[in-house]
Design a protein around this motif. Structure first.
Motif, PDB file in Angstrom:
ATOM      1  N   MET A   1       0.837  -1.206   0.000  1.00 37.52           N
ATOM      2  CA  MET A   1       0.000   0.000   0.000  1.00 37.52           C
ATOM      3  C   MET A   1       0.869   1.251   0.000  1.00 37.52           C
ATOM      4  O   MET A   1       0.599   2.196  -0.737  1.00 37.52           O
ATOM      5  N   LEU A   2       1.919   1.249   0.812  1.00 37.35           N
ATOM      6  CA  LEU A   2       2.810   2.408   0.859  1.00 37.35           C
ATOM      7  C   LEU A   2       3.525   2.591  -0.467  1.00 37.35           C
ATOM      8  O   LEU A   2       3.652   3.700  -0.974  1.00 37.35           O
ATOM      9  N   SER A   3       3.987   1.494  -1.041  1.00 32.54           N
ATOM     10  CA  SER A   3       4.652   1.555  -2.342  1.00 32.54           C
ATOM     11  C   SER A   3       3.708   2.092  -3.413  1.00 32.54           C
ATOM     12  O   SER A   3       4.084   2.947  -4.228  1.00 32.54           O
ATOM     13  N   HIS A   4       2.487   1.620  -3.389  1.00 29.12           N
ATOM     14  CA  HIS A   4       1.513   2.059  -4.386  1.00 29.12           C
ATOM     15  C   HIS A   4       1.228   3.562  -4.265  1.00 29.12           C
ATOM     16  O   HIS A   4       1.217   4.283  -5.256  1.00 29.12           O
ATOM     17  N   THR A   5       0.996   4.043  -3.048  1.00 28.87           N
ATOM     18  CA  THR A   5       0.670   5.452  -2.878  1.00 28.87           C
ATOM     19  C   THR A   5       1.863   6.355  -3.170  1.00 28.87           C
ATOM     20  O   THR A   5       1.684   7.463  -3.675  1.00 28.87           O
ATOM     21  N   ARG A   6       3.065   5.889  -2.899  1.00 32.13           N
ATOM     22  CA  ARG A   6       4.258   6.683  -3.207  1.00 32.13           C
ATOM     23  C   ARG A   6       4.513   6.717  -4.706  1.00 32.13           C
ATOM     24  O   ARG A   6       5.049   7.687  -5.221  1.00 32.13           O
ATOM     25  N   HIS A   7       4.126   5.672  -5.393  1.00 32.03           N
ATOM     26  CA  HIS A   7       4.338   5.590  -6.836  1.00 32.03           C
ATOM     27  C   HIS A   7       3.296   6.399  -7.595  1.00 32.03           C
ATOM     28  O   HIS A   7       3.590   6.973  -8.635  1.00 32.03           O
ATOM     29  N   ALA A   8       2.080   6.433  -7.074  1.00 34.46           N
ATOM     30  CA  ALA A   8       0.962   7.063  -7.798  1.00 34.46           C
ATOM     31  C   ALA A   8       1.104   8.537  -7.914  1.00 34.46           C
ATOM     32  O   ALA A   8       1.601   9.363  -7.509  1.00 34.46           O
TER      33      ALA A   8
END
Length: 96
Positions: A89-96
């Protein structure tokens, strides 16, 4: 992947439980190392009652576990599945 209604309800309950920034902060902090309520209060700047309430909900959702050591309860993530979920989830939000 197919889910039955009961599984879908449980997933939605867990996702709803993560819809509070304070709970996300607690889970992200526990990625690094286990902590007591006092440590979480000091490090996250949240009130003791608030942290305790959020941990109660996270325990109910089987996302965290508290182990009593003497007078203290040390909280940690339930297992590697929870760790992977939070990291993703953290990776996804940082990437988005």
């Amino acid at each position: 992947m197919q889910l039955d209604a009961e599984e879908a309800e449980h997933v939605a309950e867990v996702m709803s439980g993560l819809a509070t920034p304070a709970r996300v902060l607690i889970l992200a902090r526990l990625l690094g190392a286990p902590a007591t309520v006092g440590q979480l209060v000091d490090e996250l700047g949240l009130g003791q009652a608030s942290v305790s309430n959020h941990l109660r909900i996270l325990r109910h959702l089987d996302l965290v576990v508290g182990d009593r050591v003497g007078r203290h309860v040390i909280y940690h993530l339930q297992d590697e599945h929870v760790r992977a979920m939070i990291e993703q989830m953290l990776s996804h939000t940082r990437h988005a």
